[in-house]
Write a protein that holds these residues in place. Structure first.
Motif, mmCIF file in Angstrom:
data_model
loop_
_atom_site.group_PDB
_atom_site.id
_atom_site.type_symbol
_atom_site.label_atom_id
_atom_site.label_comp_id
_atom_site.label_asym_id
_atom_site.label_seq_id
_atom_site.Cartn_x
_atom_site.Cartn_y
_atom_site.Cartn_z
ATOM 1 N N ARG A 78 0.828 -1.208 0.000
ATOM 2 C CA ARG A 78 0.000 0.000 0.000
ATOM 3 C C ARG A 78 0.865 1.262 0.000
ATOM 4 O O ARG A 78 0.584 2.216 -0.726
ATOM 5 N N PRO A 125 -4.572 4.351 -11.755
ATOM 6 C CA PRO A 125 -5.698 3.537 -11.278
ATOM 7 C C PRO A 125 -5.239 2.187 -10.723
ATOM 8 O O PRO A 125 -5.784 1.698 -9.741
ATOM 9 N N GLN A 126 -4.223 1.608 -11.330
ATOM 10 C CA GLN A 126 -3.683 0.346 -10.823
ATOM 11 C C GLN A 126 -3.072 0.544 -9.433
ATOM 12 O O GLN A 126 -3.189 -0.317 -8.560
ATOM 13 N N SER A 129 -5.891 0.729 -7.007
ATOM 14 C CA SER A 129 -6.426 -0.614 -6.822
ATOM 15 C C SER A 129 -5.558 -1.399 -5.849
ATOM 16 O O SER A 129 -6.076 -2.126 -4.990
ATOM 17 N N THR A 130 -4.252 -1.243 -5.954
ATOM 18 C CA THR A 130 -3.346 -1.921 -5.037
ATOM 19 C C THR A 130 -3.543 -1.432 -3.611
ATOM 20 O O THR A 130 -3.493 -2.215 -2.663
ATOM 21 N N TRP A 132 -6.311 -0.393 -2.196
ATOM 22 C CA TRP A 132 -7.543 -0.931 -1.617
ATOM 23 C C TRP A 132 -7.567 -2.448 -1.552
ATOM 24 O O TRP A 132 -8.235 -3.012 -0.678
ATOM 25 N N TYR A 133 -6.876 -3.114 -2.476
ATOM 26 C CA TYR A 133 -6.991 -4.574 -2.568
ATOM 27 C C TYR A 133 -5.659 -5.304 -2.422
ATOM 28 O O TYR A 133 -5.502 -6.418 -2.925
#
Length: 149
Positions: A78, A125-126, A129-130, A132-133
């Motif tokens: 993160r 965006p990737q 995404s990392t 959050w996920y």
């Protein structure tokens, strides 16, 4: 604005974008290294199916891919995903008053460079995404490795 100035500003913009994109990826790598996470850096679309010309035109100059395992730090992933935000430090120093404002000169070259640099400071965006996920990425990778054994 005369054509030579437009060409010069365009060149500064493009050069700053190229440099900023590479620095963006290296900030990811720096954080991954600090957390002890192995990673791979691919230059000019090192992935299969992406040619060097297409990568250069579409902006895939560099990419960092973490090598995930059971012990991969989710917090480290993160932090690494948000590291490009550190590229805004020069602008923060200006806002705080520690450094004088280079944009006050009104130079179109400086303004173009500043805009391009700030664009490179945005997480992709990737990257978001990392953030959050990250836990899912680690879980999927470790379960895939267990299944292949």
């Amino acid at each position: 604005m005369d054509p030579f100035t437009i060409a010069g500003v365009s060149g500064v913009l493009l050069l700053t974008l190229c440099l900023g994109t590479v620095v963006h990826e290296y900030t990811h790598a720096l954080a991954l290294r600090a957390f002890g996470i192995e990673y791979r850096i691919d230059w000019l679309g090192g992935r299969k199916g992406i040619g060097r010309l297409r990568a250069g035109v579409l902006g895939t100059w560099a990419s960092v891919t973490p090598q995930l395992s059971d012990g991969t730090s989710v917090a480290g992933l993160r932090v690494a995903a948000l590291m490009p935000l550190t590229l805004t430090i020069p602008f923060v120093l200006v806002a705080v008053g520690i450094v004088s404002d280079p944009l006050a000169t009104g130079s179109p070259y400086v303004i173009a460079a500043a805009v391009a640099w700030l664009a490179c400071a945005l997480p992709s965006p990737q990257d978001f995404s990392t953030v959050w996920y990250a836990h899912r990425l680690v879980d999927e990778e470790t379960s895939a490795k267990r299944d292949s054994c």
